[in-house]
Design a protein around this motif. Structure first.
Motif, mmCIF file in Angstrom:
data_model
loop_
_atom_site.group_PDB
_atom_site.id
_atom_site.type_symbol
_atom_site.label_atom_id
_atom_site.label_comp_id
_atom_site.label_asym_id
_atom_site.label_seq_id
_atom_site.Cartn_x
_atom_site.Cartn_y
_atom_site.Cartn_z
ATOM 1 N N SER A 1 0.809 -1.215 0.000
ATOM 2 C CA SER A 1 0.000 0.000 0.000
ATOM 3 C C SER A 1 0.848 1.274 0.000
ATOM 4 C CB SER A 1 -0.928 0.026 1.212
ATOM 5 O OG SER A 1 -0.165 0.072 2.409
ATOM 6 N N TYR A 2 2.156 1.111 0.004
ATOM 7 C CA TYR A 2 3.054 2.253 0.051
ATOM 8 C C TYR A 2 3.332 2.773 -1.354
ATOM 9 C CZ TYR A 2 4.478 0.957 4.861
ATOM 10 O OH TYR A 2 4.516 0.673 6.203
ATOM 11 N N ALA A 3 3.576 4.061 -1.447
ATOM 12 C CA ALA A 3 4.237 4.570 -2.638
ATOM 13 C C ALA A 3 5.718 4.267 -2.496
ATOM 14 C CB ALA A 3 4.019 6.065 -2.772
ATOM 15 N N MET A 4 6.312 3.811 -3.579
ATOM 16 C CA MET A 4 7.731 3.462 -3.578
ATOM 17 C C MET A 4 8.430 4.270 -4.666
ATOM 18 S SD MET A 4 7.975 1.220 -1.190
ATOM 19 C CE MET A 4 9.655 0.631 -1.503
ATOM 20 N N ALA A 5 9.676 4.582 -4.417
ATOM 21 C CA ALA A 5 10.391 5.414 -5.383
ATOM 22 C C ALA A 5 11.855 5.036 -5.454
ATOM 23 C CB ALA A 5 10.259 6.892 -4.999
ATOM 24 N N TRP A 6 12.462 5.472 -6.547
ATOM 25 C CA TRP A 6 13.907 5.400 -6.718
ATOM 26 C C TRP A 6 14.434 6.829 -6.864
ATOM 27 C CZ3 TRP A 6 16.823 1.039 -6.296
ATOM 28 C CH2 TRP A 6 16.169 -0.188 -6.381
ATOM 29 N N PHE A 7 15.509 7.094 -6.169
ATOM 30 C CA PHE A 7 16.261 8.331 -6.305
ATOM 31 C C PHE A 7 17.699 7.958 -6.649
ATOM 32 C CE2 PHE A 7 13.431 11.622 -4.546
ATOM 33 C CZ PHE A 7 12.427 10.828 -3.989
ATOM 34 N N ARG A 8 18.455 8.937 -7.087
ATOM 35 C CA ARG A 8 19.867 8.675 -7.357
ATOM 36 C C ARG A 8 20.707 9.896 -6.992
ATOM 37 N NH1 ARG A 8 20.106 8.616 -14.034
ATOM 38 N NH2 ARG A 8 20.171 10.895 -14.318
ATOM 39 N N GLN A 9 21.968 9.618 -6.703
ATOM 40 C CA GLN A 9 22.906 10.694 -6.389
ATOM 41 C C GLN A 9 24.206 10.443 -7.121
ATOM 42 O OE1 GLN A 9 23.660 11.398 -2.216
ATOM 43 N NE2 GLN A 9 24.314 13.493 -2.652
ATOM 44 N N ALA A 10 24.503 11.337 -8.036
ATOM 45 C CA ALA A 10 25.755 11.264 -8.792
ATOM 46 C C ALA A 10 26.860 11.970 -8.018
ATOM 47 C CB ALA A 10 25.575 11.901 -10.162
ATOM 48 N N PRO A 11 28.115 11.644 -8.300
ATOM 49 C CA PRO A 11 29.224 12.289 -7.584
ATOM 50 C C PRO A 11 29.167 13.803 -7.705
ATOM 51 C CG PRO A 11 30.011 10.427 -8.844
ATOM 52 C CD PRO A 11 28.580 10.620 -9.232
#
Length: 122
Positions: A31-41
């Motif tokens: 039931s959760y919203a799920m996400a992907w984030f990213r961090q570049a150098p």
């Protein structure tokens, strides 16, 4: 408490593909919203994609190349990444929002994984 563990990162040549996985434990995330984030150098962490029951949302720079999906039976979320380029090199983080707000704002996500490194070579 929800624990998120990402996997599937690695080194790939430009034009290649990877599939990231985010396995959740502690609670059911269906039931959760799920996400992907990213961090570049040297850059701030940024939104990549999110999913909830009503659909998915993508950052413009991944539309048509990345696909977010979920397997509720496995309590797992995926990020299929195709046509990778050097600019996709980053640490990719999975995040969970139990309030299902489905936003691009990092502060709306309560639980985070430790990240998985994706490196794209020329």
């Amino acid at each position: 408490q929800v624990r998120l563990v990402e996997s599937g990162g690695g080194l790939v040549q430009a034009g290649g593909s990877l599939r990231l996985s985010c396995a959740a434990s502690g609670r059911t995330i269906s039931s959760y919203a799920m996400a992907w984030f990213r961090q570049a150098p040297g850059k701030e962490r940024e939104f990549v994609a999110a999913i909830r029951w009503s659909g998915a949302n993508y950052a413009d720079f991944v539309k048509g190349r990345f696909t977010i999906s979920r397997d509720n039976a496995k309590n797992t979320v995926y990020l299929q990444m195709n046509s990778l380029n050097v600019e996709d090199t980053a640490v990719y983080y999975c995040a969970a929002d139990p309030y299902n707000s489905y936003t691009v704002v990092q502060a709306d996500y309560d639980y985070w994984g430790q990240g998985t490194q994706v490196t794209v070579s020329r």
